[in-house]
Each structure stands twice: as C-alpha cells, then as structure tokens.
Design an enzyme around this catalytic site. Sequence first.
Site, short mmCIF file in Angstrom:
data_model
loop_
_atom_site.label_atom_id
_atom_site.label_comp_id
_atom_site.label_asym_id
_atom_site.label_seq_id
_atom_site.Cartn_x
_atom_site.Cartn_y
_atom_site.Cartn_z
N HIS A 20 -10.53 4.68 2.16
CA HIS A 20 -9.78 3.85 3.12
C HIS A 20 -10.21 2.39 3.07
O HIS A 20 -10.65 1.82 4.07
CB HIS A 20 -9.89 4.42 4.54
CG HIS A 20 -8.76 3.98 5.41
ND1 HIS A 20 -8.91 2.98 6.34
CD2 HIS A 20 -7.48 4.38 5.50
CE1 HIS A 20 -7.76 2.79 6.97
NE2 HIS A 20 -6.87 3.64 6.47
N GLU A 80 0.82 -1.21 0.00
CA GLU A 80 0.00 0.00 0.00
C GLU A 80 0.86 1.26 0.00
O GLU A 80 1.98 1.26 0.51
CB GLU A 80 -0.94 0.03 1.20
CG GLU A 80 -0.26 0.18 2.53
CD GLU A 80 -1.26 0.37 3.65
OE1 GLU A 80 -1.70 1.52 3.85
OE2 GLU A 80 -1.57 -0.62 4.34
N ARG A 84 -2.29 10.76 7.28
CA ARG A 84 -2.22 10.17 5.95
C ARG A 84 -3.52 10.28 5.16
O ARG A 84 -3.54 10.04 3.96
CB ARG A 84 -1.83 8.69 6.06
CG ARG A 84 -0.41 8.51 6.58
CD ARG A 84 -0.06 7.05 6.87
NE ARG A 84 -0.10 6.25 5.66
CZ ARG A 84 -0.40 4.95 5.64
NH1 ARG A 84 -0.70 4.33 6.75
NH2 ARG A 84 -0.39 4.29 4.52
N ARG A 86 -5.52 5.79 -0.86
CA ARG A 86 -4.37 4.89 -1.03
C ARG A 86 -4.36 4.32 -2.44
O ARG A 86 -5.37 4.24 -3.12
CB ARG A 86 -4.45 3.69 -0.07
CG ARG A 86 -4.56 4.00 1.39
CD ARG A 86 -3.22 4.39 1.99
NE ARG A 86 -3.32 4.49 3.44
CZ ARG A 86 -3.78 5.56 4.09
NH1 ARG A 86 -4.19 6.60 3.41
NH2 ARG A 86 -3.84 5.57 5.40
#
Length: 134
Positions: free
Chosen positions: A125, A91, A102, A106
Amino acid sequence: MLKAVAIRAYKTVLACALGAAFMLAPAAASARQSSDLPGAAPVALADLPFQGRKTYALILQGGPFPYDKDGTVFGNRERLLPLHKRGYYREYTVKTPGARGRGARRIVCGGAPRTPDACYYTGDHYASFREIRE
C-alpha cells in the site's frame, strides 16, 4: 588554548559534514527523477502475482476494471516515484485473495492510460514500489 583549538576543529568538522549533506541532497532528488527507483530492484512482469499480471493486462486494454477507484489519479504524496505533475500517475487495484475490500496491492502507471510510460507495483500500500519490466 587547547580548548580553543578543539572548538575550532569541531566547528571545521561540523561545517564539512553539513556542506557534504547539502551537496548530496540535489543528487538524491535527481535520482528519483530517473526511471529506476533508488534501492528498489525492478520486477519482471512474469514475476508479479497472477492477479497483478491480470490487472496489468486490463490497464493496457483500457478496462473494464473491477473497482470504481481503478484509473483514478494517484498523487504520489509519498514522493517515492519519479516526480511529475499531478494527474500523471493513475492507480489500479491488484486483487488480494482473502482480503476484505481492495487490499494493499496496487499498480501505479504514469503517462497515457493505455500506453503508460512506466508502471510500478506495490504490495504494501504505497510504502515501496518496484518498476514493472516486460
């Protein structure tokens, strides 16, 4: 007598429904094995947010990555990506402007780090994924 016929008919319908469910279960499992994710349209690399395109470029050049967690193993516990052995997926963080830490975005890639077999984008997420197509 009418009650016995109705019960038999109910049992027959129930057995057929259960049989159909068991017959379709392997098909659903194998759909996740394909490179296309069920119910999710792929996303063109050009359609990713700017930060996503930047992260993708960093993945292909091998870094350097801005976050320590970038490049770590992604376990696919949600089982939304095609099934592979642990360690196959890694990831990477896609920066989210204004987010603390963060953020939720992703890119998850499978295969060799600089030459992945496939990469997937999630903006929520890991709740959903879209395969990135160049």
